[in-house]
Design a protein around this motif. Structure first.
Motif, PDB file in Angstrom:
ATOM      1  N   MET A  73       0.819  -1.225   0.000  1.00 45.44           N
ATOM      2  CA  MET A  73       0.000   0.000   0.000  1.00 45.44           C
ATOM      3  C   MET A  73       0.847   1.266   0.000  1.00 45.44           C
ATOM      4  O   MET A  73       1.011   1.931  -1.001  1.00 45.44           O
ATOM      5  CB  MET A  73      -0.904   0.001   1.250  1.00 45.44           C
ATOM      6  N   GLN A  74       1.415   1.579   1.143  1.00 46.40           N
ATOM      7  CA  GLN A  74       2.156   2.818   1.277  1.00 46.40           C
ATOM      8  C   GLN A  74       3.561   2.714   0.678  1.00 46.40           C
ATOM      9  O   GLN A  74       4.278   3.692   0.616  1.00 46.40           O
ATOM     10  CB  GLN A  74       2.290   3.215   2.756  1.00 46.40           C
TER      11      GLN A  74
ATOM     12  N   GLY B 114       4.672   2.242  -2.295  1.00 44.94           N
ATOM     13  CA  GLY B 114       4.928   3.019  -3.509  1.00 44.94           C
ATOM     14  C   GLY B 114       5.200   4.476  -3.187  1.00 44.94           C
ATOM     15  O   GLY B 114       6.082   5.104  -3.761  1.00 44.94           O
ATOM     16  N   ILE B 115       4.420   4.982  -2.262  1.00 45.43           N
ATOM     17  CA  ILE B 115       4.585   6.388  -1.914  1.00 45.43           C
ATOM     18  C   ILE B 115       5.946   6.596  -1.286  1.00 45.43           C
ATOM     19  O   ILE B 115       6.666   7.542  -1.581  1.00 45.43           O
ATOM     20  CB  ILE B 115       3.470   6.817  -0.943  1.00 45.43           C
TER      21      ILE B 115
ATOM     22  N   ALA C  92       8.500   6.708  -3.817  1.00 49.66           N
ATOM     23  CA  ALA C  92       8.589   8.012  -4.479  1.00 49.66           C
ATOM     24  C   ALA C  92       9.374   8.996  -3.622  1.00 49.66           C
ATOM     25  O   ALA C  92      10.233   9.727  -4.105  1.00 49.66           O
ATOM     26  CB  ALA C  92       7.192   8.562  -4.738  1.00 49.66           C
TER      27      ALA C  92
ATOM     28  N   LEU D 136      12.899   8.093  -3.803  1.00 44.63           N
ATOM     29  CA  LEU D 136      13.472   8.496  -5.080  1.00 44.63           C
ATOM     30  C   LEU D 136      13.837   9.977  -5.055  1.00 44.63           C
ATOM     31  O   LEU D 136      14.912  10.362  -5.495  1.00 44.63           O
ATOM     32  CB  LEU D 136      12.456   8.245  -6.188  1.00 44.63           C
TER      33      LEU D 136
ATOM     34  N   SER E  46      17.515  11.495  -5.404  1.00 43.68           N
ATOM     35  CA  SER E  46      17.829  12.524  -6.399  1.00 43.68           C
ATOM     36  C   SER E  46      18.566  13.677  -5.732  1.00 43.68           C
ATOM     37  O   SER E  46      19.545  14.191  -6.236  1.00 43.68           O
ATOM     38  CB  SER E  46      16.555  13.074  -7.039  1.00 43.68           C
ATOM     39  N   LEU E  47      18.054  14.053  -4.562  1.00 37.96           N
ATOM     40  CA  LEU E  47      18.647  15.190  -3.874  1.00 37.96           C
ATOM     41  C   LEU E  47      20.062  14.861  -3.440  1.00 37.96           C
ATOM     42  O   LEU E  47      20.979  15.673  -3.568  1.00 37.96           O
ATOM     43  CB  LEU E  47      17.805  15.564  -2.659  1.00 37.96           C
TER      44      LEU E  47
ATOM     45  N   LEU F  18      22.033  12.785  -4.814  1.00 37.36           N
ATOM     46  CA  LEU F  18      22.849  12.786  -6.017  1.00 37.36           C
ATOM     47  C   LEU F  18      23.259  14.207  -6.368  1.00 37.36           C
ATOM     48  O   LEU F  18      24.395  14.469  -6.743  1.00 37.36           O
ATOM     49  CB  LEU F  18      22.063  12.190  -7.186  1.00 37.36           C
ATOM     50  N   ALA F  19      22.326  15.098  -6.209  1.00 35.72           N
ATOM     51  CA  ALA F  19      22.629  16.482  -6.531  1.00 35.72           C
ATOM     52  C   ALA F  19      23.628  17.057  -5.538  1.00 35.72           C
ATOM     53  O   ALA F  19      24.209  18.101  -5.769  1.00 35.72           O
ATOM     54  CB  ALA F  19      21.358  17.310  -6.533  1.00 35.72           C
TER      55      ALA F  19
ATOM     56  N   THR G  49       0.802  24.399  -4.538  1.00 35.01           N
ATOM     57  CA  THR G  49       2.132  23.852  -4.757  1.00 35.01           C
ATOM     58  C   THR G  49       3.019  24.156  -3.555  1.00 35.01           C
ATOM     59  O   THR G  49       3.790  23.312  -3.110  1.00 35.01           O
ATOM     60  CB  THR G  49       2.738  24.473  -6.027  1.00 35.01           C
TER      61      THR G  49
ATOM     62  N   ALA H 131       2.051  22.042  -0.575  1.00 31.39           N
ATOM     63  CA  ALA H 131       2.516  20.668  -0.724  1.00 31.39           C
ATOM     64  C   ALA H 131       3.928  20.491  -0.180  1.00 31.39           C
ATOM     65  O   ALA H 131       4.323  19.400   0.197  1.00 31.39           O
ATOM     66  CB  ALA H 131       2.467  20.247  -2.188  1.00 31.39           C
ATOM     67  N   THR H 132       4.693  21.576  -0.144  1.00 28.47           N
ATOM     68  CA  THR H 132       6.069  21.463   0.322  1.00 28.47           C
ATOM     69  C   THR H 132       6.255  22.109   1.685  1.00 28.47           C
ATOM     70  O   THR H 132       7.378  22.285   2.129  1.00 28.47           O
ATOM     71  CB  THR H 132       7.015  22.171  -0.657  1.00 28.47           C
TER      72      THR H 132
ATOM     73  N   LEU I 104      17.625  13.778 -12.806  1.00 32.90           N
ATOM     74  CA  LEU I 104      17.138  14.605 -11.699  1.00 32.90           C
ATOM     75  C   LEU I 104      15.895  15.386 -12.056  1.00 32.90           C
ATOM     76  O   LEU I 104      14.936  15.431 -11.308  1.00 32.90           O
ATOM     77  CB  LEU I 104      18.224  15.595 -11.272  1.00 32.90           C
TER      78      LEU I 104
ATOM     79  N   ALA J 117       7.905  10.099 -10.005  1.00 27.13           N
ATOM     80  CA  ALA J 117       7.076  10.578  -8.902  1.00 27.13           C
ATOM     81  C   ALA J 117       5.638  10.755  -9.368  1.00 27.13           C
ATOM     82  O   ALA J 117       4.695  10.362  -8.677  1.00 27.13           O
ATOM     83  CB  ALA J 117       7.629  11.899  -8.371  1.00 27.13           C
TER      84      ALA J 117
ATOM     85  N   VAL K  17       3.923   7.428  -9.731  1.00 23.48           N
ATOM     86  CA  VAL K  17       3.508   6.911  -8.431  1.00 23.48           C
ATOM     87  C   VAL K  17       2.272   7.659  -7.938  1.00 23.48           C
ATOM     88  O   VAL K  17       1.298   7.058  -7.493  1.00 23.48           O
ATOM     89  CB  VAL K  17       4.659   7.042  -7.408  1.00 23.48           C
TER      90      VAL K  17
ATOM     91  N   TYR L 171      -4.342  12.357  -3.936  1.00 23.01           N
ATOM     92  CA  TYR L 171      -3.420  13.372  -3.423  1.00 23.01           C
ATOM     93  C   TYR L 171      -4.003  14.744  -3.669  1.00 23.01           C
ATOM     94  O   TYR L 171      -4.182  15.154  -4.801  1.00 23.01           O
ATOM     95  CB  TYR L 171      -2.061  13.210  -4.121  1.00 23.01           C
TER      96      TYR L 171
ATOM     97  N   LEU M  77      -2.649  17.605  -2.467  1.00 27.78           N
ATOM     98  CA  LEU M  77      -1.562  18.569  -2.276  1.00 27.78           C
ATOM     99  C   LEU M  77      -1.473  19.066  -0.845  1.00 27.78           C
ATOM    100  O   LEU M  77      -0.437  19.522  -0.402  1.00 27.78           O
ATOM    101  CB  LEU M  77      -1.689  19.786  -3.209  1.00 27.78           C
TER     102      LEU M  77
ATOM    103  N   TRP N  86      -2.618   5.677  -1.060  1.00 29.44           N
ATOM    104  CA  TRP N  86      -2.614   4.732  -2.166  1.00 29.44           C
ATOM    105  C   TRP N  86      -4.036   4.318  -2.523  1.00 29.44           C
ATOM    106  O   TRP N  86      -4.804   3.929  -1.643  1.00 29.44           O
ATOM    107  CB  TRP N  86      -1.797   3.506  -1.742  1.00 29.44           C
TER     108      TRP N  86
ATOM    109  N   PHE O 250      -5.031  21.560 -10.247  1.00 31.91           N
ATOM    110  CA  PHE O 250      -4.729  22.788  -9.516  1.00 31.91           C
ATOM    111  C   PHE O 250      -5.952  23.592  -9.114  1.00 31.91           C
ATOM    112  O   PHE O 250      -5.843  24.515  -8.332  1.00 31.91           O
ATOM    113  CB  PHE O 250      -3.788  23.669 -10.340  1.00 31.91           C
TER     114      PHE O 250
ATOM    115  N   TYR P 299       8.914  21.216  -8.017  1.00 39.96           N
ATOM    116  CA  TYR P 299       8.829  22.274  -7.001  1.00 39.96           C
ATOM    117  C   TYR P 299       9.286  21.743  -5.646  1.00 39.96           C
ATOM    118  O   TYR P 299      10.023  22.397  -4.916  1.00 39.96           O
ATOM    119  CB  TYR P 299       7.403  22.813  -6.914  1.00 39.96           C
ATOM    120  N   ILE P 300       8.837  20.525  -5.342  1.00 36.41           N
ATOM    121  CA  ILE P 300       9.244  19.917  -4.070  1.00 36.41           C
ATOM    122  C   ILE P 300      10.761  19.836  -4.009  1.00 36.41           C
ATOM    123  O   ILE P 300      11.385  20.179  -3.005  1.00 36.41           O
ATOM    124  CB  ILE P 300       8.612  18.507  -3.933  1.00 36.41           C
TER     125      ILE P 300
END
Lengths: 429, 316, 303
Positions: A1-2, A4-5, A8, A11, A15-16, A18-19, A85, A88-89, B47, B55, B58, B64, B66, B72, B278, C153-154
């Motif tokens: 269930m969770q 996959g999230i 993500a 991932l 990525s971060l 790696l950067a 947006t 979300a962060t 990247l 992402a 997924v 979701y 936001l 899931w 959005f 953005y994240i």
């Protein structure tokens, strides 16, 4: 269930890494050593509002040297996607301008701070329960009104007179009276229009349903009106459009999305709209003694149809690290006469009666009319509105689209009503 | 067309170099060099494109909004797409836009490229003027300019009125609104025109001279020399324009005020995707929609490459 | 530069100025035909850019007259929209132009450097992962931006890049604009291999061959990339909107929206005036650059 999230998330962090720049100071974390705090403040509007707001903030910073405000002005059509947006962060600005029903949506999802926690720093006592309806639930308040407004009929007495008609008595006029009057206008003056389009927004229908003893939403979070009422409404609007009393759907769409408003040009007798926006018709206010009338049908209705509501709110992000300072900023904006004097009625009339009394004399002619009209409405007994459920904001787009289907004759009012009910129920499911 | 060649070339490369064969020092050196050239691109790919892409894949299996953590939901979003009438409507709108708008735009671009190819003084200026509409692209000013042309009282209707015809409100009538957006697409033909101009430049003059000696007229020259020799460029434009047109967003967003109206008649797929993501805050569903779009564009591009064998002519 | 090519005897591009033609001499017909052609081009051109001309004229009309007439002759001329528009927003409009210019410059250098090297590898070098990577590159052309933007953005937020120009510039240095990689690949394929091989035989490494032999030959294609990058970055709206929220970082395409709002009165005059102002650099760049543009693509060997 969770899983996959989590994958993500993993991932993203990979990525971060790696950067080579994972982890981080976001640049907003001003240390508290010297007590200096930086707030971010976002709102939407046009250039004139941006200028006023910046001026007001300069004054606030002058009076509160320990707070710096970074401004993030935006435009309406891009405001809510950018805000989501950021939400979300966890990067929402500390202070945000909000509106119903988004304010509830953000509050219910834990994005907004409860404003009752600030006590004296943010004084909520000037605002009655009814005024806070749109922005609170279960004792939590997620937004302070930044302005008040109510629905009305903008009226151009010159056009009414030119058509050889009497100005109606808005305490008693019925929907039939409205239909008759508006149909006669273009018959008498070929270039004039009787009424603005009423069915592109959900508000006039909401008012109509309330007059029938119903509501837009029910207390238990479902639809609060019957199909019959909606069918009756669309039949009324379609007939009025057909008979020429109401602006055609084609021209209404153009005026909706573009410029060139028949009312502003002095070619329309009645236009339903928010009382506090009468000033937007601009120069016409100098030429004609425009009037604000009540929406028809209130006399003898089962319940009061119109209502006074905040035109927008100020909220604090739950993710903010400086909520107290944010509360001070909001308190200054809504409760201080100095701020009120700068902002005027641009965001609606000041909801704090003291501020309103202080600045009323300086308002423009249209805003003074709005203030007088609003005072009358505030004096009347309330017909409380149930809160919209989650997903409620979709009804506006659904309403607009199906109204157009009805007016273009693609759907019968009956079929459109079925569809609206089905789609809205799916949205709030 | 180089892309086809590229694929052929890549296939051959794989064939001649089986996995078993040991690679020579030179080959290894070349491989290392290739990676040094590709390094920035590869980092960006992983990247900035691949990461967010996965992402979003997924997210397409989640609910979701936001504002809360995603949860899931399996293939629920994909199932919902099957029964979503507005999604089907938006597909119809988008297909119409692509299938009508792209050929019209390419035809206009080709015609003007031929006119502006050579032989006249001041061509640089003309080309720049004809490119101007493309510069305006998706600017906010387009909304009001388009109303000025196609509104109830717009220029088109005033001209029609001169001939005693009462035109509809072109942009606000569900029957004609999409047509005005197709015209907007055709109007911004500049980039295709530039590429056609380049293609025309490549056709050797001797072909025309030879056929002129044979007594061929202009029309026959156009049909038997220009078009065949230009097919690789036509194909290149076709592929890129189809991809672009499927992703069109700004024009409909600006002209319809973000609604896709009247009555969804200009509801482009990406506009609907944007509304879901959005405006309604259904990012899971929007992500699923994005993947469907990717599949559709991918399929169109693949078909394009397959069919190209039958009509694109190569020199070699 | 291109003289090298000439010396080796291979013709990369027809070295002919626009407007010149081998056929011209033979086909020279009376001036009447030319005049007619010019007249036709002017008439069609005016029709084509009528909306733009109307906007230009509108920017000089008083606000209440803008929408009254569709004609192109202003009854009354005012410059107030230019002064109001320039000073009407939080910062003078020049600030937004400067911001856009910085981003354009960064994106331009980024694209020129990174897309060229990546394209060279795809066009000329063989390596095992090539088929997969090349398809992946094509695939990135097909992705709608609106869904990538949230994960992006994240990512950019967590490294503190939001409200800086970095999210708009750094990706360009990582060759994310597949269109240009593709374009450059086509170009390199059009350059005769013999040139490179000669250099290789002289003992030059891959990078030296690329820098000293190939790059000078790509100047027209670099110009193409530069001009398209300029135009597209200058008018890009969406990513700039999302990544730049502070007024001091905003760009022209975002700032322009502040003149228009669905919920209150729009300042059309100022919008038109500032739209004209932002179109001027684009027009000039295209006017100057179109020679290279046409040449640049012509040599990419699109077949």
């Amino acid at each position: 269930m969770q899983r996959g999230i989590r994958a993500a998330a993993l991932l993203t962090s990979v990525s971060l890494a790696l950067a080579g720049c994972a982890g981080g100071d976001e640049g907003t974390g001003e240390g508290g050593d010297d007590g200096q705090v930086t707030l971010r403040f976002a709102w939407w509007g046009v250039d004139s509002r941006h200028a006023m707001t910046e001026e007001m903030i300069d004054l606030f910073e002058e009076q509160n040297p320990d707070i710096t405000v970074e401004t993030e002005p935006g435009t309406w059509d891009a405001y809510w996607d950018a805000l989501a947006t950021k939400a979300a962060t966890g990067e929402m600005p500390d202070v945000v301008q909000t509106v119903d029903p988004y304010v509830l949506e953000y509050g219910r999802n834990g994005q907004l701070a409860d404003l009752t926690q600030f006590g004296d720093v943010l004084d909520l006592s000037p605002y009655g329960e009814a005024i806070l309806t749109d922005s609170s639930e279960d004792g939590k308040v997620w937004g302070v009104p930044g302005g008040l407004t109510t629905y009305s009929v903008w009226t151009n007495p010159d056009v009414v007179e030119e058509a050889g008609l009497e100005m109606p008595d808005d305490d008693t006029w019925s929907w039939e009276d409205y239909a008759e009057l508006t149909t006669e206008v273009p018959e008498a003056v070929p270039d004039a229009v009787g009424s603005g389009q009423m069915s592109f927004y959900a508000e006039p229908f909401t008012l109509f349903a309330r007059q029938h003893g119903e509501q837009l939403w029910s207390d238990d979070g479902g639809l609060g009106f019957s199909k019959e009422t909606l069918v009756e409404w669309w039949e009324y609007v379609a007939d009025l459009t057909e008979s020429g009393g109401m602006l055609s759907p084609e021209r209404s769409i153009e005026e909706n999305t573009h410029d060139g408003d028949a009312f502003a040009r002095g070619e329309m007798a009645f236009k339903p709209g928010w009382a506090t926006q009468l000033g937007q018709v601009g120069a016409l206010n100098d030429e004609v003694d425009l009037q604000l009338l009540r929406m028809p049908g209130e006399d003898g209705a089962e319940a009061r149809g119109d209502w006074v509501k905040p035109s927008m709110h100020y909220s604090i992000a739950e993710s903010s690290e400086h909520k107290e300072a944010a509360a001070r900023l909001i308190d200054f904006i809504v409760n201080s006469p100095e701020a009120g004097a700068i902002l005027g009625a641009d965001r609606g009339l000041p909801p704090n009666p003291e501020v309103l009394a202080e600045i009323q004399g300086d308002l423009g002619v249209a805003d003074q009319k709005a203030a007088a009209y609003l005072a009358e409405r505030l004096a009347e007994p309330e017909n409380p509105r149930p809160l919209p459920p989650e997903g409620a904001s979709e009804i506006n787009a659904i309403f607009l689209r199906l109204s157009q289907e009805v007016l273009y004759g693609n759907l019968s009012p009956d079929a459109a009503a079925d569809q609206l009910i089905a789609e809205t129920e799916a949205a709030i499911g | 067309m180089a892309v086809v060649e590229e694929f052929r070339h890549l296939r051959d490369a794989r064939g001649t170099r089986g996995p078993r064969r040991r690679r020579t020092d030179a080959e290894r050196k070349e491989e290392r060099a290739a990676w040094s050239f590709l390094f920035p691109w590869f980092v960006g790919m992983v990247l900035i494109t691949l990461g967010p892409m996965i992402a979003s894949l997924v997210l397409s299996f989640t609910d979701y909004n936001l504002l809360r953590e995603p949860s899931w939901v399996g293939v629920e979003n994909y199932e919902r797409m099957l029964g979503d009438a507005r999604l089907h409507k938006s597909l119809g709108v988008t297909f119409t836009y692509v299938l009508v708008g792209v050929p019209l735009q390419l035809a206009t671009a080709l015609f003007l490229a031929m006119v502006l190819n050579r032989g006249l003084k001041g061509l640089a200026f003309y080309r720049s003027v004809y490119y101007l509409p493309s510069l305006l692209g998706g600017s906010v000013a387009i909304a009001v300019l388009w109303k000025q042309l196609f509104g109830v009282n717009g220029l088109i209707n005033q001209v029609l009125g001169f001939f005693g015809v009462t035109g509809p409100g072109w942009i606000s009538n569900p029957e004609t609104a999409l047509g005005t957006l197709v015209l907007l697409h055709v109007w911004t033909f500049g980039s295709s025109m530039v590429i056609f101009l380049a293609g025309l430049r490549q056709i050797p003059d001797m072909y025309y001279e030879a056929s002129a000696i044979d007594g061929a007229g202009r029309w026959r020259q156009f049909r038997s020399i220009t078009i065949p020799l230009l097919t690789p460029v036509i194909f290149f434009n076709l592929v890129l324009q189809i991809i672009n047109a499927f992703q069109s967003f700004t024009q409909a967003f600006v002209v319809s005020g973000g609604t896709g109206g009247p009555v969804d008649s200009t509801l482009f797929y990406t506009l609907y995707l944007y509304q879901r993501g959005f405006t309604d805050y259904q990012m899971g569903y929007a992500s699923a929609m994005a993947w469907l779009l990717l599949l559709i564009i991918g399929a169109f591009t693949a078909i394009n490459f397959l069919v190209s064998k039958y009509w694109v002519h190569y020199d070699d | 530069m291109t003289t090298d090519v000439k010396n080796t005897g291979s013709v990369v591009a027809p070295r002919r100025a626009p407007g010149e033609s081998l056929r011209q001499g033979r086909r020279r017909r009376g001036g009447v035909r030319k005049v007619l052609q010019h007249a036709l081009l002017v008439v069609v051109g005016v029709l084509m850019i009528y909306p733009l001309l109307w906007m230009l004229v509108g920017s000089f009309k008083p606000n209440d007259l803008i929408f009254l007439s569709p004609g192109l002759i202003p009854e009354e001329i005012t410059l107030e929209h230019y002064t109001n528009g320039w000073n009407g927003l939080t910062y003078p409009f020049g600030r937004y132009i400067l911001n856009s210019a910085i981003i354009v410059l960064g994106a331009l250098i980024g694209n020129l450097v990174s897309c060229t090297t990546a394209a060279y590898a795809f066009a000329r070098l063989s390596f095992r992962a090539k088929p997969v990577l090349f398809s992946a590159m094509l695939l990135t052309l097909m992705l709608p931006i609106h869904v990538l933007i949230v994960p992006q953005y994240i990512m950019f937020t967590s490294i503190g890049w939001v409200n800086t120009f970095l999210p708009l510039i750094v990706p360009k240095f990582l060759a994310v604009d597949a269109f240009f990689v593709f374009l450059m690949v086509q170009f390199f394929r059009g350059i005769p291999r013999e040139l490179e091989e000669a250099a290789r035989i002289d003992g030059a490494g891959y990078w030296r061959t690329f820098l000293q032999v190939m790059l000078p030959l790509t100047v027209p294609a670099l110009a193409t990339t530069a001009i398209f990058t300029f135009i597209w970055t200058w008018s890009d709206f969406y990513t700039q909107l999302v990544f730049l929220t502070k007024p001091e970082t905003q760009t022209v395409s975002v700032a322009l929206r502040n003149f228009v709002d669905a919920t209150s009165e729009s300042n059309w005059g100022a919008l038109f005036a500032m739209s004209v102002v932002t179109l001027i650099p684009l027009f000039v760049v295209f006017l100057v650059g179109q020679r290279f543009l046409v040449k640049g693509i012509a040599t990419t060997g699109l077949k």
